[in-house]
Design a protein around this motif. Structure first.
Motif, mmCIF file in Angstrom:
data_model
loop_
_atom_site.group_PDB
_atom_site.id
_atom_site.type_symbol
_atom_site.label_atom_id
_atom_site.label_comp_id
_atom_site.label_asym_id
_atom_site.label_seq_id
_atom_site.Cartn_x
_atom_site.Cartn_y
_atom_site.Cartn_z
ATOM 1 N N TYR A 181 -7.498 22.957 7.858
ATOM 2 C CA TYR A 181 -6.352 22.342 7.527
ATOM 3 C C TYR A 181 -5.338 23.692 7.569
ATOM 4 C CZ TYR A 181 -8.807 18.204 6.532
ATOM 5 O OH TYR A 181 -9.592 17.094 6.631
ATOM 6 N N SER B 71 -6.707 13.902 13.165
ATOM 7 C CA SER B 71 -6.859 13.015 14.528
ATOM 8 C C SER B 71 -6.730 13.954 15.781
ATOM 9 C CB SER B 71 -5.490 11.974 14.482
ATOM 10 O OG SER B 71 -4.916 11.608 15.493
ATOM 11 N N SER C 60 -4.048 15.655 4.272
ATOM 12 C CA SER C 60 -3.638 14.524 4.965
ATOM 13 C C SER C 60 -4.581 13.546 4.306
ATOM 14 C CB SER C 60 -3.833 14.378 6.494
ATOM 15 O OG SER C 60 -3.563 13.123 7.031
ATOM 16 N N SER C 61 -4.039 12.214 4.222
ATOM 17 C CA SER C 61 -4.890 11.271 3.536
ATOM 18 C C SER C 61 -5.865 10.574 4.798
ATOM 19 C CB SER C 61 -3.984 9.921 3.044
ATOM 20 O OG SER C 61 -3.154 9.531 3.879
ATOM 21 N N SER C 62 -5.531 10.934 6.065
ATOM 22 C CA SER C 62 -6.139 10.376 6.859
ATOM 23 C C SER C 62 -7.120 11.485 7.669
ATOM 24 C CB SER C 62 -5.613 10.011 8.179
ATOM 25 O OG SER C 62 -4.636 8.955 7.568
ATOM 26 N N PRO C 63 -8.342 11.293 8.129
ATOM 27 C CA PRO C 63 -9.181 12.372 8.784
ATOM 28 C C PRO C 63 -8.279 12.999 9.876
ATOM 29 C CG PRO C 63 -10.255 10.147 9.072
ATOM 30 C CD PRO C 63 -8.991 10.035 8.423
ATOM 31 N N ASN D 228 -0.239 13.876 11.625
ATOM 32 C CA ASN D 228 -1.533 13.497 11.743
ATOM 33 C C ASN D 228 -1.591 11.997 11.706
ATOM 34 O OD1 ASN D 228 -4.420 14.028 11.909
ATOM 35 N ND2 ASN D 228 -4.393 13.595 9.813
ATOM 36 N N ALA E 65 1.120 6.287 4.105
ATOM 37 C CA ALA E 65 0.280 7.667 4.149
ATOM 38 C C ALA E 65 1.215 8.775 4.379
ATOM 39 C CB ALA E 65 -0.451 7.429 5.383
ATOM 40 N N TRP F 41 0.943 -1.269 0.007
ATOM 41 C CA TRP F 41 0.060 0.092 -0.032
ATOM 42 C C TRP F 41 0.780 1.252 0.052
ATOM 43 C CZ3 TRP F 41 -5.023 -0.664 -0.623
ATOM 44 C CH2 TRP F 41 -5.722 -1.975 -0.430
ATOM 45 N N PRO G 19 -2.468 8.381 11.379
ATOM 46 C CA PRO G 19 -1.189 7.422 11.233
ATOM 47 C C PRO G 19 -0.292 8.294 10.088
ATOM 48 C CG PRO G 19 -3.104 6.509 9.891
ATOM 49 C CD PRO G 19 -3.689 7.600 10.955
ATOM 50 N N ASP G 20 -0.860 9.446 9.609
ATOM 51 C CA ASP G 20 0.016 10.086 8.763
ATOM 52 C C ASP G 20 1.045 10.812 9.406
ATOM 53 O OD1 ASP G 20 -1.785 9.074 6.812
ATOM 54 O OD2 ASP G 20 -2.313 11.265 6.234
#
Length: 194
Positions: free
Chosen positions: A85, A37, A32-35, A108, A6, A3, A110-111
């Motif tokens: 952001y 955090s 960020s590719s994640s919401p 962020n 991130a 994968w 897990p990023d």
């Protein structure tokens, strides 16, 4: 299958000029590719022009934390909005010693990896003559010329009207004089009745 890792992407201007003694908002945004955090953190560092070691100047984790030591003590405030952001800060009362590179890092989880925003600050004594100044001078000059042209047109129109009124008045006086002269001539020509 692998994968893609991130990562957080951070965006800043490359270079900023600011006038000595003023305040400056150092803009920094991220994606960020994640919401977002609850463990999102922001670290602002500074490296002087002499390339001596980085010094932390601001930190954010759930809330902004001002650092209690260093050259930026009491001079840096949070001006960001995590929901948008935006992780910008404001530096107050800029000094020539603030010349250098500011870095903005966002994690962020897990990023946690990704780019670090870098912006080079140059504190100048006065604003250099730029296109904006040239445009302001050009617009100002155009406005002044327009006002002068309109004023000149109004003055010319007023003088023309006044001259026309004077000519009409002179013509009226001349006509009255001719009429008076004609009446006087008629009186002289007619015999006097006793």
């Amino acid at each position: 299958a692998l994968w893609p890792a991130a990562a957080v992407e951070v965006y800043t201007a490359k270079e900023v000029d600011a006038v000595n003694g003023t305040n400056l908002r150092l803009k920094c945004t991220f994606s960020s590719s994640s919401p977002i955090s609850q463990r999102l953190s922001v670290t602002w560092n500074f490296q002087p022009e002499d390339l001596s070691s980085h010094e932390p100047i601001f930190y954010y984790l759930k809330e902004p934390y001002k650092l209690s030591t260093g050259r930026f003590k009491e001079r840096v405030t949070w001006d960001g909005n995590i929901e948008r952001y935006d992780v910008s800060i404001v530096i107050w009362n800029l000094q020539p010693t603030d010349n250098g590179t500011f870095t903005c890092q966002v994690k962020n989880p897990p990023d946690v990896g990704g780019t670090i925003g870098e912006v080079r600050l140059r504190v100048v004594q006065k604003v250099p003559f730029s296109e904006i100044h040239f445009l302001a001078v050009a617009i100002g000059s155009a406005c002044v010329l327009m006002i002068l042209a309109v004023t000149a047109a109004i003055i010319c129109q007023h003088r023309r009207k006044k001259a026309q009124e004077e000519r009409m008045e002179e013509a009226d006086i001349e006509l009255r004089e001719k009429e008076n002269l004609k009446i006087a001539e008629e009186k002289e020509a007619s015999p006097l009745e006793d």
